[in-house]
Motif scaffolding. Structure first.
Motif, PDB file in Angstrom:
ATOM      1  N   GLY A   1       0.811  -1.225   0.000  1.00  0.00           N
ATOM      2  CA  GLY A   1       0.000   0.000   0.000  1.00  0.00           C
ATOM      3  C   GLY A   1       0.838   1.266   0.000  1.00  0.00           C
ATOM      4  N   GLN A   2       2.108   1.145  -0.388  1.00  0.00           N
ATOM      5  CA  GLN A   2       3.003   2.316  -0.401  1.00  0.00           C
ATOM      6  C   GLN A   2       2.971   3.015  -1.754  1.00  0.00           C
ATOM      7  N   PHE A   3       2.803   4.309  -1.750  1.00  0.00           N
ATOM      8  CA  PHE A   3       2.846   5.062  -3.005  1.00  0.00           C
ATOM      9  C   PHE A   3       4.295   5.086  -3.523  1.00  0.00           C
ATOM     10  N   PRO A   4       4.516   4.809  -4.823  1.00  0.00           N
ATOM     11  CA  PRO A   4       5.897   4.736  -5.342  1.00  0.00           C
ATOM     12  C   PRO A   4       6.454   6.119  -5.734  1.00  0.00           C
ATOM     13  N   TYR A   5       6.965   6.844  -4.735  1.00  0.00           N
ATOM     14  CA  TYR A   5       7.470   8.208  -4.993  1.00  0.00           C
ATOM     15  C   TYR A   5       8.566   8.241  -6.047  1.00  0.00           C
TER      16      TYR A   5
ATOM     17  N   VAL B   1       9.069   6.266  -8.540  1.00  0.00           N
ATOM     18  CA  VAL B   1       8.521   6.058  -9.888  1.00  0.00           C
ATOM     19  C   VAL B   1       7.842   7.340 -10.363  1.00  0.00           C
ATOM     20  N   TRP B   2       7.114   7.980  -9.454  1.00  0.00           N
ATOM     21  CA  TRP B   2       6.436   9.245  -9.823  1.00  0.00           C
ATOM     22  C   TRP B   2       7.472  10.281 -10.258  1.00  0.00           C
ATOM     23  N   LYS B   3       8.568  10.335  -9.510  1.00  0.00           N
ATOM     24  CA  LYS B   3       9.627  11.306  -9.819  1.00  0.00           C
ATOM     25  C   LYS B   3      10.176  11.026 -11.223  1.00  0.00           C
ATOM     26  N   LYS B   4      10.398   9.738 -11.528  1.00  0.00           N
ATOM     27  CA  LYS B   4      10.911   9.396 -12.864  1.00  0.00           C
ATOM     28  C   LYS B   4       9.891   9.777 -13.938  1.00  0.00           C
ATOM     29  N   MET B   5       8.601   9.545 -13.628  1.00  0.00           N
ATOM     30  CA  MET B   5       7.562   9.931 -14.603  1.00  0.00           C
ATOM     31  C   MET B   5       7.628  11.435 -14.860  1.00  0.00           C
ATOM     32  N   GLY B   6       7.844  12.188 -13.783  1.00  0.00           N
ATOM     33  CA  GLY B   6       7.979  13.646 -13.917  1.00  0.00           C
ATOM     34  C   GLY B   6       9.183  13.990 -14.787  1.00  0.00           C
ATOM     35  N   ASP B   7      10.313  13.332 -14.526  1.00  0.00           N
ATOM     36  CA  ASP B   7      11.534  13.625 -15.290  1.00  0.00           C
ATOM     37  C   ASP B   7      11.347  13.310 -16.780  1.00  0.00           C
ATOM     38  N   LEU B   8      10.523  12.297 -17.064  1.00  0.00           N
ATOM     39  CA  LEU B   8      10.272  11.936 -18.471  1.00  0.00           C
ATOM     40  C   LEU B   8       9.208  12.834 -19.108  1.00  0.00           C
ATOM     41  N   GLY B   9       8.605  13.691 -18.316  1.00  0.00           N
ATOM     42  CA  GLY B   9       7.602  14.630 -18.855  1.00  0.00           C
ATOM     43  C   GLY B   9       6.201  14.056 -18.908  1.00  0.00           C
ATOM     44  N   ILE B  10       5.983  12.896 -18.264  1.00  0.00           N
ATOM     45  CA  ILE B  10       4.684  12.217 -18.383  1.00  0.00           C
ATOM     46  C   ILE B  10       3.578  12.942 -17.604  1.00  0.00           C
ATOM     47  N   CYS B  11       3.941  13.616 -16.502  1.00  0.00           N
ATOM     48  CA  CYS B  11       2.904  14.218 -15.641  1.00  0.00           C
ATOM     49  C   CYS B  11       2.298  15.497 -16.225  1.00  0.00           C
TER      50      CYS B  11
ATOM     51  N   ASN C   1     -15.024  25.857   6.035  1.00  0.00           N
ATOM     52  CA  ASN C   1     -15.457  24.862   7.023  1.00  0.00           C
ATOM     53  C   ASN C   1     -16.222  23.753   6.315  1.00  0.00           C
ATOM     54  N   GLY C   2     -15.897  22.514   6.653  1.00  0.00           N
ATOM     55  CA  GLY C   2     -16.612  21.374   6.049  1.00  0.00           C
ATOM     56  C   GLY C   2     -15.701  20.166   5.958  1.00  0.00           C
ATOM     57  N   THR C   3     -16.243  19.087   5.413  1.00  0.00           N
ATOM     58  CA  THR C   3     -15.475  17.837   5.303  1.00  0.00           C
ATOM     59  C   THR C   3     -15.682  17.216   3.918  1.00  0.00           C
ATOM     60  N   LYS C   4     -14.611  16.838   3.304  1.00  0.00           N
ATOM     61  CA  LYS C   4     -14.660  16.119   2.022  1.00  0.00           C
ATOM     62  C   LYS C   4     -14.291  14.665   2.289  1.00  0.00           C
ATOM     63  N   GLN C   5     -14.794  13.773   1.451  1.00  0.00           N
ATOM     64  CA  GLN C   5     -14.382  12.374   1.659  1.00  0.00           C
ATOM     65  C   GLN C   5     -13.979  11.696   0.360  1.00  0.00           C
ATOM     66  N   PHE C   6     -13.243  10.604   0.499  1.00  0.00           N
ATOM     67  CA  PHE C   6     -12.762   9.802  -0.643  1.00  0.00           C
ATOM     68  C   PHE C   6     -11.866  10.620  -1.578  1.00  0.00           C
ATOM     69  N   ILE C   7     -10.939  11.405  -1.055  1.00  0.00           N
ATOM     70  CA  ILE C   7     -10.146  12.269  -1.939  1.00  0.00           C
ATOM     71  C   ILE C   7      -8.779  11.632  -2.234  1.00  0.00           C
ATOM     72  N   THR C   8      -8.569  11.364  -3.519  1.00  0.00           N
ATOM     73  CA  THR C   8      -7.339  10.703  -3.989  1.00  0.00           C
ATOM     74  C   THR C   8      -6.151  11.665  -3.951  1.00  0.00           C
ATOM     75  N   ASN C   9      -5.005  11.143  -3.604  1.00  0.00           N
ATOM     76  CA  ASN C   9      -3.704  11.852  -3.587  1.00  0.00           C
ATOM     77  C   ASN C   9      -3.537  12.787  -2.395  1.00  0.00           C
ATOM     78  N   ALA C  10      -4.617  13.157  -1.730  1.00  0.00           N
ATOM     79  CA  ALA C  10      -4.485  14.081  -0.597  1.00  0.00           C
ATOM     80  C   ALA C  10      -3.721  13.379   0.525  1.00  0.00           C
ATOM     81  N   GLY C  11      -2.771  14.089   1.098  1.00  0.00           N
ATOM     82  CA  GLY C  11      -2.017  13.534   2.229  1.00  0.00           C
ATOM     83  C   GLY C  11      -0.750  12.817   1.832  1.00  0.00           C
ATOM     84  N   LEU C  12      -0.524  12.608   0.534  1.00  0.00           N
ATOM     85  CA  LEU C  12       0.772  12.052   0.113  1.00  0.00           C
ATOM     86  C   LEU C  12       1.849  13.068   0.466  1.00  0.00           C
ATOM     87  N   LYS C  13       3.067  12.603   0.722  1.00  0.00           N
ATOM     88  CA  LYS C  13       4.055  13.552   1.246  1.00  0.00           C
ATOM     89  C   LYS C  13       4.433  14.647   0.227  1.00  0.00           C
TER      90      LYS C  13
END
Ligand SMILES: Cc1cc2nc3c(=O)[nH]c(=O)nc-3n(C[C@H](O)[C@H](O)[C@H](O)COP(=O)(O)OP(=O)(O)OC[C@H]3O[C@@H](n4cnc5c(N)ncnc54)[C@H](O)[C@@H]3O)c2cc1C
Length: 383
Positions: free
Chosen positions: A35-39, A41-51, A151-163
């Motif tokens: 369940g670990q996000f692959p930082y 790999v993401w960085k490499k995707m960024g370097d390749l211009g994919i993001c 003020n309020g609460t959102k739920q099921f939000i993807t990517n939020a809280g990743l470092k």
């Protein structure tokens, strides 16, 4: 009619396919288990211009079209649907909104680090009482002393809280229009700002390395200039982004369906029963034939929707057809794929069992199949 991809689009496909095969697919099983996000790999995707493929070069992007981005999403999702969903959620929603509506300063400050892959974005619309019915959102933003207080609460939000998650773009109610309808605006909320907290990461049955959280806004103060675009047009703004994310999720489904076909084909060739490979049996061949045909049809629908977006045409119908058909194609492919694998398909050692868990998400995220069908029905019946 020209179905030939451009040289750039072919290059993006080759680049992302190789990257996916060599860097993502080999670790997909491990990412699901931990369940670990692959930082890295993401960085490499960024370097390749994919993001940042479809965003202007001055914003850190590749200056290419949306079809190229959609092809990249398909190939990355083929390697790992979990990573694919993080890509779709960052590119088609927050980055798309920033690029379309942001001021020059907002683009420079917020879009650029997302486009280069240095950071990752999130988009917060869903709330406990507001899932399919997005008009039921209750999160409020009030302007006080040159700051917005949320003020309020959102739920099921993807990517939020990743470092390396730098921001979430949220929709919040700011008042009422004359006919009593809610007035909604979109806001850039930076990670780490006071009064903005994350809940625990949800424990999901699939997409396990993409983090999904609850967001809690408790007197969260953000600068006045963090409002995005025309404050009176918040609803049409997020609906515009959701149209793009529908194509993104449809491409995601095609990538996943293709991965399911790939493992099912090779298993059918290897597995022997009654003294021959099971691929020699017509019942198995027909399953593979249907999978190949449906994946190709779904891909054409997705590419058409992306092409229409690139041409500046109305792509509402095409994106809805593509999302619905591609997600259900992935589901049907997983069903056939597990059947081809027999008992082994039910074992964790085989990727098909992970795919089986993952395809269910396709029919729910970003507008359920029922909502897509309702939208199509409204169009054809002119309701
Ligand atoms: C892993 C994950 C990641 C997500 N990421 C994000 C994100 O990053 N940002 C974000 O804003 N949201 C996100 N979501 C929310 C997602 O888009 C919603 O879950 C989805 O839109 C459905 O809403 P709901 O779960 O509240 O289901 P509900 O709306 O409660 O639906 C329940 C059932 O009722 C049916 N239904 C509801 N209304 C109708 C109707 N009018 N006609 C027919 N059937 C109907 C639905 O089709 C469904 O079968 C995520 C969700 C998940 C699970």
């Amino acid at each position: 009619m020209d179905f030939k991809l451009s040289t750039e689009q072919e290059m993006i496909r080759a680049l992302c396919r190789n990257f996916s095969k060599n860097e993502i697919m080999p670790i997909a099983e491990e990412l699901d288990a931990t369940g670990q996000f692959p930082y890295e790999v993401w960085k490499k995707m960024g370097d390749l211009g994919i993001c940042g493929i479809p965003f202007p070069e001055e914003c850190g992007g590749g200056g290419l079209d949306w079809l190229s981005m959609i092809i990249a999403i398909e190939e990355i999702s083929r390697g790992d649907a979990s990573l694919g969903t993080s890509l779709v959620d960052s590119v088609t929603l927050p980055m798309n909104l920033l690029c379309t509506l942001g001021t020059e300063d907002q683009k420079k400050k917020w879009l650029m680090p997302l486009a280069t892959g240095e950071k990752i974005g999130a988009f917060g619309l869903t709330e406990a009482q507001a899932g399919s019915d997005t008009s039921a959102i209750r999160t409020r933003a009030v302007l006080k002393d040159e700051e917005w207080v949320i003020n309020g609460t959102k739920q099921f939000i993807t990517n939020a809280g990743l470092k390396h998650n730098s921001l979430v773009i949220i929709a919040a109610v700011t008042g009422e229009e004359e006919r009593g309808r809610k007035k909604v605006s979109n806001f850039i909320v930076p990670t780490g700002v006071g009064g903005y907290n994350f809940g625990q990461k949800y424990n999901k049955m699939g997409y396990r390395s993409s983090e999904t959280r609850e967001l809690i806004f408790d007197d969260c103060h953000i600068p006045k200039e963090n409002i995005l675009g025309n404050p009176d047009k918040g609803i049409s703004q997020f609906l515009m982004a959701l149209q793009t994310s529908r194509i993104g999720f449809a491409a995601h489904s095609v990538g996943l369906a293709q991965a399911i076909f790939d493992v099912s084909l090779s298993y059918a060739r290897e597995r022997e029963q009654f003294g021959r490979a099971i691929s020699k049996f017509q019942a198995v061949q027909f399953k593979l034939a249907d999978m190949a045909m449906e994946v190709e049809l779904a891909r054409l629908m997705v590419y058409k929707a992306a092409w229409q977006k690139d041409q500046g045409q109305n792509y509402f119908a095409a994106s809805t057809f593509a999302k619905l058909f591609a997600s259900e194609t992935a589901k049907r492919c997983a069903d056939r794929g597990v059947q081809i694998h027999g008992g082994y398909g039910l074992m964790d050692e085989y990727p098909i069992s992970r795919y089986w868990r993952e395809v269910k998400f396709e029919e729910i995220l970003d507008g359920t199949s029922e909502i897509q069908r309702s939208n199509i029905a409204k169009r054809v019946l002119k309701l």
